[in-house]
Design a protein around this motif. Structure first.
Motif, PDB file in Angstrom:
ATOM      1  N   PRO A 113      33.293 -52.535 -81.198  1.00 59.30           N
ATOM      2  CA  PRO A 113      31.840 -52.753 -81.169  1.00 59.30           C
ATOM      3  C   PRO A 113      31.122 -51.530 -80.592  1.00 59.30           C
ATOM      4  O   PRO A 113      31.698 -50.757 -79.813  1.00 59.30           O
ATOM      5  N   VAL A 114      29.841 -51.394 -80.934  1.00 60.86           N
ATOM      6  CA  VAL A 114      29.050 -50.242 -80.514  1.00 60.86           C
ATOM      7  C   VAL A 114      27.792 -50.706 -79.797  1.00 60.86           C
ATOM      8  O   VAL A 114      27.059 -51.566 -80.298  1.00 60.86           O
ATOM      9  N   LEU A 115      27.547 -50.116 -78.622  1.00 63.46           N
ATOM     10  CA  LEU A 115      26.257 -50.223 -77.960  1.00 63.46           C
ATOM     11  C   LEU A 115      25.539 -48.909 -78.212  1.00 63.46           C
ATOM     12  O   LEU A 115      25.956 -47.855 -77.707  1.00 63.46           O
ATOM     13  N   CYS A 116      24.465 -48.958 -78.994  1.00 63.47           N
ATOM     14  CA  CYS A 116      23.750 -47.752 -79.415  1.00 63.47           C
ATOM     15  C   CYS A 116      22.634 -47.453 -78.419  1.00 63.47           C
ATOM     16  O   CYS A 116      21.673 -48.217 -78.313  1.00 63.47           O
ATOM     17  N   VAL A 117      22.768 -46.339 -77.698  1.00 60.00           N
ATOM     18  CA  VAL A 117      21.792 -45.978 -76.678  1.00 60.00           C
ATOM     19  C   VAL A 117      20.737 -45.058 -77.295  1.00 60.00           C
ATOM     20  O   VAL A 117      20.655 -43.864 -77.017  1.00 60.00           O
ATOM     21  N   ARG A 118      19.931 -45.672 -78.143  1.00 58.70           N
ATOM     22  CA  ARG A 118      18.792 -45.016 -78.777  1.00 58.70           C
ATOM     23  C   ARG A 118      17.678 -46.043 -78.898  1.00 58.70           C
ATOM     24  O   ARG A 118      17.939 -47.258 -78.882  1.00 58.70           O
ATOM     25  N   ASP A 119      16.462 -45.562 -79.035  1.00 61.82           N
ATOM     26  CA  ASP A 119      15.332 -46.476 -79.197  1.00 61.82           C
ATOM     27  C   ASP A 119      15.175 -46.938 -80.639  1.00 61.82           C
ATOM     28  O   ASP A 119      14.626 -48.010 -80.896  1.00 61.82           O
ATOM     29  N   THR A 120      15.624 -46.121 -81.586  1.00 61.69           N
ATOM     30  CA  THR A 120      15.585 -46.482 -83.005  1.00 61.69           C
ATOM     31  C   THR A 120      16.897 -46.062 -83.640  1.00 61.69           C
ATOM     32  O   THR A 120      17.595 -45.180 -83.139  1.00 61.69           O
ATOM     33  N   THR A 121      17.230 -46.696 -84.742  1.00 56.72           N
ATOM     34  CA  THR A 121      18.393 -46.258 -85.512  1.00 56.72           C
ATOM     35  C   THR A 121      18.089 -46.423 -86.987  1.00 56.72           C
ATOM     36  O   THR A 121      17.450 -47.393 -87.408  1.00 56.72           O
ATOM     37  N   GLU A 122      18.532 -45.440 -87.777  1.00 58.48           N
ATOM     38  CA  GLU A 122      18.394 -45.498 -89.220  1.00 58.48           C
ATOM     39  C   GLU A 122      19.546 -46.274 -89.853  1.00 58.48           C
ATOM     40  O   GLU A 122      19.587 -46.451 -91.064  1.00 58.48           O
ATOM     41  N   ALA A 151      22.575 -40.360 -98.505  1.00 58.46           N
ATOM     42  CA  ALA A 151      21.132 -40.357 -98.739  1.00 58.46           C
ATOM     43  C   ALA A 151      20.522 -41.715 -98.392  1.00 58.46           C
ATOM     44  O   ALA A 151      21.188 -42.747 -98.462  1.00 58.46           O
ATOM     45  N   GLY A 152      19.235 -41.685 -98.045  1.00 57.88           N
ATOM     46  CA  GLY A 152      18.465 -42.919 -97.919  1.00 57.88           C
ATOM     47  C   GLY A 152      18.403 -43.551 -96.555  1.00 57.88           C
ATOM     48  O   GLY A 152      17.795 -44.615 -96.406  1.00 57.88           O
ATOM     49  N   LEU A 153      19.010 -42.947 -95.530  1.00 55.03           N
ATOM     50  CA  LEU A 153      18.865 -43.486 -94.182  1.00 55.03           C
ATOM     51  C   LEU A 153      17.449 -43.200 -93.697  1.00 55.03           C
ATOM     52  O   LEU A 153      16.932 -42.113 -93.902  1.00 55.03           O
ATOM     53  N   ARG A 154      16.827 -44.171 -93.039  1.00 55.66           N
ATOM     54  CA  ARG A 154      15.449 -44.006 -92.624  1.00 55.66           C
ATOM     55  C   ARG A 154      15.147 -44.758 -91.323  1.00 55.66           C
ATOM     56  O   ARG A 154      15.614 -45.880 -91.113  1.00 55.66           O
ATOM     57  N   THR A 155      14.340 -44.102 -90.474  1.00 54.04           N
ATOM     58  CA  THR A 155      13.630 -44.818 -89.413  1.00 54.04           C
ATOM     59  C   THR A 155      12.145 -44.872 -89.745  1.00 54.04           C
ATOM     60  O   THR A 155      11.404 -45.656 -89.156  1.00 54.04           O
ATOM     61  N   SER A 156      11.699 -43.984 -90.661  1.00 55.36           N
ATOM     62  CA  SER A 156      10.305 -43.837 -91.076  1.00 55.36           C
ATOM     63  C   SER A 156       9.406 -43.292 -89.970  1.00 55.36           C
ATOM     64  O   SER A 156       8.191 -43.327 -90.085  1.00 55.36           O
ATOM     65  N   ASP A 157      10.003 -42.786 -88.910  1.00 56.47           N
ATOM     66  CA  ASP A 157       9.267 -42.109 -87.836  1.00 56.47           C
ATOM     67  C   ASP A 157       9.785 -40.682 -87.768  1.00 56.47           C
ATOM     68  O   ASP A 157      10.905 -40.449 -87.296  1.00 56.47           O
TER      69      ASP A 157
END
Length: 434
Positions: free
Chosen positions: A323-332, A141-147
């Motif tokens: 290590p991680v390269l996250c291919v997203r514009d936002t992350t929670e 619970a509680g992960l957020r991008t708020s979009d």
């Protein structure tokens, strides 16, 4: 599992997708092995075969798997199907809904419904349980991008479940802070660490062979060949973003012929066909079939780094030093970004290539990123959760939460410091206290 009709309290677990199954596996197993509770596992049929495969790692079989029609389906169709099927299952097995605030429960009626994360299955199950006056426990619970449009529809699913849940199991203190800011009673939020790390510990005990012939040469490879693991599947990346990600991997493969790029394709053909169409023909790119969880965990441990849009991999890979390269514009999952275990690079082809080249060209940078501590868990989240359930149901000894109890980055921000300024010696830095 304990025999039906035992004195143990029934706990209902609803699982729809493979990532849900991975993160619920250690908790279902811990509940099964406890002396107080008995799990009832429902598979919504969304990823039926993959869910069964993951749960079987620790000898768990769903009590029921719903019949989900094959082929394309809309989100509303999926939501409605899960609600109707789950409601009918509960009606057939336990009878009509109990009335609110009426004790005792009917014999055998579940003490709670456990849902995980942000899927449509989880949101539909939570709403169904609410309609039946069945308390909801929200795992992760509680992960957020708020979009609410990114990620879509997961962000709104999370927020919906948060309005329904009676108990919120937050992986980190930052996740708890998100809930408190939204008006959730802090006394109903327990910080546990992420069960994904527990699941990884279970999988790591198996040296599962690679099933795809394209990976046969890695069976006896002693780590001399650099390997980059690639996954991409999220709905918000469909279309041009996915094409740009694929193009970045192709260009990197051309620039680094000595590096092996293993692209684990998603079962969804709309996703797999884009990657296959743009990457086929590169000698050092292996386009492999969807992988089982245990063998993928082995590949992730083997990887130099990962390029991914997966939320689960952002949490799991750091436990393996990857290590991680996250291919997203936002992350929670901002904790990983703050800790340096995850770099948020977006979906621009040039940006992805530049981030990957830093890790491939600079051994010191790679070593530093591999050594960062995983902020998401220590592998004992399921144990904490079971202790919390025992405490709630039987007033046993209260469990201890995961982590320091405060967020270092939040303290530094409040003091006017950048969260990247770490490791000072000799007391507070000049001017820190204002």
């Amino acid at each position: 599992m304990a025999p039906e009709g035992s004195e143990n309290l029934n706990a209902l677990f609803v699982v729809g997708t493979r990532p849900e199954a991975i993160k619920m596996l250690p908790l279902i197993a811990a509940v099964r092995d406890s002396q107080w509770f008995h799990p009832i596992v429902v598979s919504t049929g969304q990823h039926a075969e993959l869910v069964a495969e993951v749960l079987a790692i620790d000898g768990i079989t769903p009590d029921v798997t719903f019949d989900m029609p094959k082929g394309p389906r809309g989100l509303n169709d999926l939501f409605a199907k899960v609600m109707l099927d789950l409601n009918q299952f509960l009606l057939d097995r336990f009878g009509p809904p109990r009335k609110a605030n009426v004790a005792p429960y009917p014999e055998g009626y579940p003490s709670a419904c456990f849902v995980h994360g942000d899927t449509t299955s989880a949101a539909a199950a939570a709403l169904t349980a609410f309609h039946r006056h069945l308390p909801v426990v929200h795992v992760e619970a509680g992960l957020r991008t708020s979009d609410t449009l990114s990620p879509f529809p997961e962000e709104l699913n999370r927020q919906l479940i948060s309005r329904i849940a009676a108990l919120h199991l937050a992986p980190t203190i930052n996740n708890k802070a998100n809930l408190v800011r939204e008006g959730i009673d802090y006394a109903r939020v327990f910080v546990t660490g992420n069960t994904a790390i527990d699941a990884l510990r279970i999988a790591a005990e198996h040296r599962t062979p690679y099933t795809d012939p394209l990976l046969a040469d890695l069976e006896d490879d002693e780590g001399t060949t650099p390997v980059v693991t690639v996954t991409a599947h999220r709905r918000e990346n469909w279309g041009q973003p996915l094409s740009r990600i694929a193009d970045a991997v192709g260009l990197l493969a051309d620039q680094y012929p000595h590096v092996r790029f293993v692209v684990a394709l998603h079962p969804n053909p709309e996703v797999a066909d884009v990657l296959r169409g743009r990457l086929f023909g590169h000698d050092n790119v292996s386009l492999v079939a969807p992988m089982g969880y245990a063998e993928f965990a082995r590949l992730l441990r083997r990887a130099t780094f990962a390029i991914t849009d997966s939320g689960g991999i952002q949490e799991e890979a750091p436990s393996l030093g990857t290590p991680v390269l996250c291919v997203r514009d936002t992350t929670e999952r901002q904790e990983g970004v703050s800790a340096g275990t995850v770099e948020l690079v977006g979906t621009d082809t040039v940006d992805i290539i530049e981030a990957a080249r830093r890790l491939l060209d600079d051994p010191a940078e790679l070593a530093d990123r591999r050594a960062r501590r995983n902020p998401y868990g220590d592998g004992h989240a399921a144990e904490r959760i079971v202790k919390a359930l025992e405490y709630i149901a039987y007033s046993t000894e209260a469990p201890t939460s995961f982590g320091p109890g405060f967020a270092r980055s939040a303290v530094l921000r409040a003091g006017g410091r950048d969260s990247e300024q770490i490791g000072f010696e000799g007391g507070w830095p000049e001017g820190w206290a204002g």
